[in-house]
Design an enzyme around this catalytic site. Structure first.
Site, short mmCIF file in Angstrom:
data_model
loop_
_atom_site.label_atom_id
_atom_site.label_comp_id
_atom_site.label_asym_id
_atom_site.label_seq_id
_atom_site.Cartn_x
_atom_site.Cartn_y
_atom_site.Cartn_z
N MET A 30 -8.13 4.76 7.83
CA MET A 30 -7.23 5.47 8.74
C MET A 30 -7.27 6.97 8.43
O MET A 30 -6.35 7.71 8.78
CB MET A 30 -5.81 4.91 8.63
CG MET A 30 -5.74 3.45 9.06
SD MET A 30 -4.13 2.90 9.63
CE MET A 30 -3.17 3.13 8.17
N HIS A 34 -9.47 10.01 0.41
CA HIS A 34 -9.33 10.41 -0.99
C HIS A 34 -10.44 9.71 -1.78
O HIS A 34 -11.26 8.98 -1.20
CB HIS A 34 -7.95 10.06 -1.53
CG HIS A 34 -7.52 8.65 -1.21
ND1 HIS A 34 -8.11 7.55 -1.77
CD2 HIS A 34 -6.57 8.17 -0.36
CE1 HIS A 34 -7.54 6.46 -1.31
NE2 HIS A 34 -6.62 6.80 -0.44
N GLY A 36 -10.46 7.18 -3.53
CA GLY A 36 -10.48 5.71 -3.36
C GLY A 36 -11.41 5.34 -2.20
O GLY A 36 -12.28 4.47 -2.33
N HIS A 37 -11.21 6.00 -1.06
CA HIS A 37 -12.09 5.73 0.09
C HIS A 37 -13.55 6.05 -0.26
O HIS A 37 -14.46 5.32 0.10
CB HIS A 37 -11.70 6.61 1.28
CG HIS A 37 -10.35 6.33 1.86
ND1 HIS A 37 -9.32 7.23 1.78
CD2 HIS A 37 -9.88 5.25 2.54
CE1 HIS A 37 -8.26 6.72 2.39
NE2 HIS A 37 -8.57 5.52 2.85
N GLU A 148 -8.88 -2.82 -3.23
CA GLU A 148 -7.99 -3.84 -3.78
C GLU A 148 -6.53 -3.37 -3.86
O GLU A 148 -5.65 -4.18 -4.13
CB GLU A 148 -8.50 -4.22 -5.17
CG GLU A 148 -8.15 -5.61 -5.56
CD GLU A 148 -8.89 -6.08 -6.80
OE1 GLU A 148 -9.13 -5.25 -7.69
OE2 GLU A 148 -9.20 -7.27 -6.86
N ASP A 150 -4.77 -2.68 -1.45
CA ASP A 150 -4.15 -3.50 -0.40
C ASP A 150 -4.60 -4.95 -0.62
O ASP A 150 -5.37 -5.51 0.16
CB ASP A 150 -4.55 -2.98 0.97
CG ASP A 150 -4.04 -1.57 1.19
OD1 ASP A 150 -2.82 -1.39 1.22
OD2 ASP A 150 -4.86 -0.65 1.30
N GLN A 153 -4.00 -7.39 2.12
CA GLN A 153 -4.82 -7.09 3.30
C GLN A 153 -6.22 -7.70 3.16
O GLN A 153 -6.77 -8.23 4.12
CB GLN A 153 -4.93 -5.57 3.49
CG GLN A 153 -5.91 -5.15 4.56
CD GLN A 153 -5.82 -3.67 4.89
OE1 GLN A 153 -5.01 -3.27 5.69
NE2 GLN A 153 -6.66 -2.85 4.28
N SER A 185 -3.74 6.76 -2.66
CA SER A 185 -3.27 6.32 -1.34
C SER A 185 -3.13 7.56 -0.48
O SER A 185 -2.74 8.63 -0.98
CB SER A 185 -1.90 5.63 -1.48
OG SER A 185 -1.25 5.58 -0.24
O1 PAF Z 1 -6.44 -0.11 4.90
C1 PAF Z 1 -6.43 0.62 5.90
O2 PAF Z 1 -6.60 1.83 5.83
C2 PAF Z 1 -6.17 -0.01 7.25
O3 PAF Z 1 -5.25 -1.04 7.17
C3 PAF Z 1 -7.46 -0.46 7.97
C4 PAF Z 1 -8.15 -1.58 7.21
C5 PAF Z 1 -8.41 0.72 8.12
C6 PAF Z 1 -7.13 -0.99 9.36
O4 PAF Z 1 -6.51 -0.01 10.14
#
Ligand code: PAF
Length: 280
Positions: A30, A34, A36-37, A148, A150, A153, A185
């Site tokens: 989204m 950072h 993490g991504h 992880e 999330d 998720q 985050s």
């Molecule tokens: O983890 C996230 O950033 C969101 O939940 C995702 C998986 C991109 C879905 O919008």
């Protein structure tokens, strides 16, 4: 690196990779990226022939309108970071591209969604499943990478892939932490300096819980965590659960015979932070 906004443009780019026998790896985000991504992007690059990252703030997964409105949006900076990370394609659609008409699908994840985030954020995981399934349909990845942090998720996305019989491998990647332990985050950027200074207590308390797990019972562990978090005037415990790592159901005792994950959600003012750690 190409930045595209439509599924049509994406489709024109992707067959190129596939026809060269490349696997397509996908990192859905989204934005407000950072480290993490970027760790997901690095792993994806290592394991796949082409790396696609989506940046889309999905409205259907926000059960709180204020949370959606204040969610950080930093596309320009995100694109620069992704370029430097060696991403091949950024997919940054607008809302109409993903939802040309309202998505009325209702998923049923059974007990997986009845606890923790699912219980506290009604509709959240339905929205996650809606957007992730649409993104998978647009990108058609071979592998998709999720952090992880999330934890729930990842379990929900795996279950969605199973139910829809999608040919995508879901890769779970470790939490990346700030030097002071705070799990990375996008919401950390929204913390006031006082709350940011207090927030590392969340990880510190989780790690202390790991140290205690062999010497206390479950109620004592829960009380320890609640007291430690609520001792800070800047933090308020939402929940602390010890769950079976596979089913995500709360364990009855720390002696239950399963791998256990300790999961926590904490309010730092209006900002809600989550974290988790393997207990045993
Ligand atoms: O983890 C996230 O950033 C969101 O939940 C995702 C998986 C991109 C879905 O919008």
């Amino acid at each position: 690196m190409k930045v595209v906004k439509t599924i049509k443009e994406l489709r024109q780019l992707l067959p190129e990779g596939k026809s060269k026998g490349k696997t397509v790896g996908f990192v859905p985000t989204m934005g407000a990226l950072h480290r993490g991504h970027l760790s997901l992007v690095q792993r994806c690059k290592k394991e796949c022939g082409a790396t696609v990252v989506s940046v889309f703030v999905n409205p259907t997964q926000f059960n709180d309108k204020a949370d959606l409105e204040r969610y950080p949006r930093t596309l320009e900076a995100d694109v620069q970071l992704l370029q430097a990370a060696g991403c091949d394609v950024v997919f940054a659609p607008d809302e109409r591209e993903i939802y040309p008409s309202p998505d009325t699908r209702v998923f049923d994840f059974g007990l997986l969604e009845k606890v923790m985030e699912g219980e506290r954020r009604p509709g959240h995981f339905n929205g996650v499943a809606q957007v992730v399934s649409r993104l998978f349909d647009a990108v058609k990845p071979d592998c998709a990478y999720f952090g992880e942090k999330d934890f729930q998720q990842v379990a929900i996305v795996r279950e969605m892939v199973r139910q829809l019989e999608l040919p995508v491998e879901i890769v779970r990647c470790p939490i990346v932490r700030e030097p002071d332990g705070l799990a990375m985050s996008s919401r950390n950027a929204l913390l006031t300096p006082e709350k940011r200074a207090a927030a590392p207590l969340i990880a510190k308390t989780l790690f202390a819980a790991v140290d205690k797990v062999c010497s206390v019972d479950l109620p004592t562990l829960k009380q320890f965590v609640a007291d430690a978090i609520n001792a800070s005037e800047h933090l308020r415990l939402d929940y602390f659960e010890v769950v079976c790592a596979r089913t995500l159901q709360p364990v009855a005792s720390l002696n239950d015979d399963c791998s256990k994950q300790a999961c926590i959600a904490v309010y730092a003012g209006e900002i809600r932070l989550i974290d988790n750690v393997r207990l045993t």
